[in-house]
Design a protein around this motif. Sequence first.
Motif, PDB file in Angstrom:
ATOM      1  N   PRO A   1     -18.372  -6.178  -5.711  1.00  0.00           N
ATOM      2  CA  PRO A   1     -16.947  -6.514  -5.670  1.00  0.00           C
ATOM      3  C   PRO A   1     -16.107  -5.627  -6.595  1.00  0.00           C
ATOM      4  N   GLU A   2     -16.670  -5.263  -7.749  1.00  0.00           N
ATOM      5  CA  GLU A   2     -15.930  -4.393  -8.669  1.00  0.00           C
ATOM      6  C   GLU A   2     -15.709  -3.006  -8.070  1.00  0.00           C
ATOM      7  N   ALA A   3     -16.761  -2.455  -7.436  1.00  0.00           N
ATOM      8  CA  ALA A   3     -16.645  -1.131  -6.832  1.00  0.00           C
ATOM      9  C   ALA A   3     -15.760  -1.160  -5.591  1.00  0.00           C
ATOM     10  N   ALA A   4     -15.683  -2.322  -4.921  1.00  0.00           N
ATOM     11  CA  ALA A   4     -14.847  -2.437  -3.726  1.00  0.00           C
ATOM     12  C   ALA A   4     -13.368  -2.542  -4.073  1.00  0.00           C
ATOM     13  N   GLY A   5     -13.049  -2.884  -5.317  1.00  0.00           N
ATOM     14  CA  GLY A   5     -11.665  -3.082  -5.723  1.00  0.00           C
ATOM     15  C   GLY A   5     -10.751  -1.897  -5.440  1.00  0.00           C
ATOM     16  N   PRO A   6     -11.111  -0.669  -5.852  1.00  0.00           N
ATOM     17  CA  PRO A   6     -10.238   0.474  -5.557  1.00  0.00           C
ATOM     18  C   PRO A   6     -10.019   0.709  -4.064  1.00  0.00           C
ATOM     19  N   VAL A   7     -11.042   0.452  -3.253  1.00  0.00           N
ATOM     20  CA  VAL A   7     -10.886   0.608  -1.803  1.00  0.00           C
ATOM     21  C   VAL A   7      -9.872  -0.399  -1.281  1.00  0.00           C
ATOM     22  N   VAL A   8      -9.976  -1.634  -1.745  1.00  0.00           N
ATOM     23  CA  VAL A   8      -9.032  -2.672  -1.323  1.00  0.00           C
ATOM     24  C   VAL A   8      -7.618  -2.311  -1.758  1.00  0.00           C
ATOM     25  N   ALA A   9      -7.470  -1.788  -2.972  1.00  0.00           N
ATOM     26  CA  ALA A   9      -6.147  -1.385  -3.457  1.00  0.00           C
ATOM     27  C   ALA A   9      -5.560  -0.291  -2.575  1.00  0.00           C
ATOM     28  N   LEU A  10      -6.393   0.687  -2.182  1.00  0.00           N
ATOM     29  CA  LEU A  10      -5.932   1.767  -1.318  1.00  0.00           C
ATOM     30  C   LEU A  10      -5.497   1.232   0.047  1.00  0.00           C
ATOM     31  N   VAL A  11      -6.317   0.363   0.616  1.00  0.00           N
ATOM     32  CA  VAL A  11      -6.003  -0.211   1.927  1.00  0.00           C
ATOM     33  C   VAL A  11      -4.717  -1.030   1.856  1.00  0.00           C
ATOM     34  N   THR A  12      -4.567  -1.834   0.791  1.00  0.00           N
ATOM     35  CA  THR A  12      -3.382  -2.672   0.634  1.00  0.00           C
ATOM     36  C   THR A  12      -2.130  -1.826   0.463  1.00  0.00           C
ATOM     37  N   LEU A  13      -2.218  -0.774  -0.342  1.00  0.00           N
ATOM     38  CA  LEU A  13      -1.067   0.104  -0.563  1.00  0.00           C
ATOM     39  C   LEU A  13      -0.674   0.816   0.727  1.00  0.00           C
ATOM     40  N   ALA A  14      -1.672   1.291   1.474  1.00  0.00           N
ATOM     41  CA  ALA A  14      -1.377   1.980   2.733  1.00  0.00           C
ATOM     42  C   ALA A  14      -0.692   1.043   3.716  1.00  0.00           C
ATOM     43  N   GLY A  15      -1.221  -0.179   3.846  1.00  0.00           N
ATOM     44  CA  GLY A  15      -0.613  -1.141   4.758  1.00  0.00           C
ATOM     45  C   GLY A  15       0.767  -1.569   4.316  1.00  0.00           C
ATOM     46  N   GLY A  16       0.939  -1.826   3.026  1.00  0.00           N
ATOM     47  CA  GLY A  16       2.235  -2.251   2.519  1.00  0.00           C
ATOM     48  C   GLY A  16       3.301  -1.177   2.659  1.00  0.00           C
ATOM     49  N   SER A  17       2.920   0.084   2.385  1.00  0.00           N
ATOM     50  CA  SER A  17       3.875   1.183   2.542  1.00  0.00           C
ATOM     51  C   SER A  17       4.306   1.319   4.000  1.00  0.00           C
ATOM     52  N   ALA A  18       3.352   1.148   4.912  1.00  0.00           N
ATOM     53  CA  ALA A  18       3.665   1.218   6.341  1.00  0.00           C
ATOM     54  C   ALA A  18       4.616   0.102   6.752  1.00  0.00           C
ATOM     55  N   ILE A  19       4.445  -1.087   6.185  1.00  0.00           N
ATOM     56  CA  ILE A  19       5.345  -2.208   6.485  1.00  0.00           C
ATOM     57  C   ILE A  19       6.775  -1.858   6.092  1.00  0.00           C
ATOM     58  N   VAL A  20       6.945  -1.323   4.881  1.00  0.00           N
ATOM     59  CA  VAL A  20       8.286  -1.008   4.386  1.00  0.00           C
ATOM     60  C   VAL A  20       8.954   0.043   5.263  1.00  0.00           C
ATOM     61  N   VAL A  21       8.249   1.133   5.528  1.00  0.00           N
ATOM     62  CA  VAL A  21       8.831   2.216   6.333  1.00  0.00           C
ATOM     63  C   VAL A  21       9.161   1.728   7.741  1.00  0.00           C
ATOM     64  N   SER A  22       8.226   1.036   8.363  1.00  0.00           N
ATOM     65  CA  SER A  22       8.433   0.573   9.727  1.00  0.00           C
ATOM     66  C   SER A  22       9.571  -0.434   9.824  1.00  0.00           C
ATOM     67  N   ALA A  23       9.635  -1.361   8.874  1.00  0.00           N
ATOM     68  CA  ALA A  23      10.686  -2.378   8.911  1.00  0.00           C
ATOM     69  C   ALA A  23      12.067  -1.746   8.809  1.00  0.00           C
TER      70      ALA A  23
END
Length: 429
Positions: free
Chosen positions: A255-277
Amino acid sequence: MSGRSDKQQIALFALVNLVLLGSLTAPVITGLPLRIAGLVGEDQRTETLAFVTVCGAIASLVANPVFGFLSDRTRGRWGRRRPWLLAGVAGGWVASLMVVNAQSVAGLTLAWVLAQTAYNASLAAVAALLGDQVRERSRAMASGVFGAAAFLGTLPPLVLAGVLPGRIDIVVLAMPTAAVAVVLVACLLLRDPPLGETAGQGRVRLRPAMPSRAELRAARPFALVTLQRLLMHLAFGLATSFTLFFVSDRMRLSPEAAGPVVALVTLAGGSAIVVSALVTGSLAGKRGAYRIWIVAAAIGLAVAAALRAVSSEVPPLVAGAVIGGLALGAYYAVDLALALRTIPAEKHGAYLGVFNTAETLPSTVSPAIATALLLVGGSDPVSGRSDDYLALYLVAAVVALTALLPLPALRGVLTRRPVPVETSIPSHS
């Protein structure tokens, strides 16, 4: 009201929405978990956190429509929405302080319920103000800006939690303090005229008037739009549930090693939400036709869920997050604008309060549904682990496509600009 004043109003309302949502995000990130960690043993933390957050979610489900209804019925020289906006943010700040200083689970639960109740009073008021004062042709843009603000409001608490992980007081109280300041300024700038001959009486009329024929005609399309919103957010909630454990299982990481991957995925998705909206809101507002964006959003969410269902590497996960973010952002840009086409005049508070529960309820129930789905199919065919993420994300894809079923019955409101059941509120100062 000029086009420029429309934009100014939207920016003001979106800023208020941002700080209010940020005030509710901060305790969830670190405040509640840290307080619980200091109050109960390690073996009780998970269920205690679940209990506190569920109690808060129930409070928000009730508070938003109730305070929306009350703001519709409020009569006084301060207007209908302004008193609830001010009272909510003031009560929210006090409740946030109670979260920081809670000395028992019961006290923490009470504080969080009060915070959810108070801030949802303010959120109901600002949503109603948007419906009252923003014209039809600007509502898609407003819907997109509100959608972007919903994500951006989570960023300051995330940054503070990363920079000052041990300062629960600063992390929890920073956004509520900003919210008080922003709302005070907003209440000086916004127009919230009292209604007609009852202005100045300073009271709330609790007895509802009998619905008109126009309201009854609007009820069915409003219900369908609300159902569609519930399905879209349920699909997104299922597709993003347990992301940390999903990444850990599929990539065989701790879970600790997966944290940065989750952060990257979350940031990518969130940025896409803002731009698209923001982009979609501008484009949809020019034509006033929303069908294409809803279809694209539902298909995009289904594709993103299906891609996640078979992914075990970082690139497809990020691609799925971006596709899902673009899809949800496109939906954010039209859902509120579409709902406003079905809401009667001077009833924005009550109707939008109900409409907002279609976003809150899925986030409350999706973890429980996801847990059940993970156990349905046995082991995961992709990773071989015990939790069946393939079944979970394929169901999320199906739910997203199901959100398209109400479209034929919504033909009358998907493309028209004028709203038969709405009359404008005079622009008094």
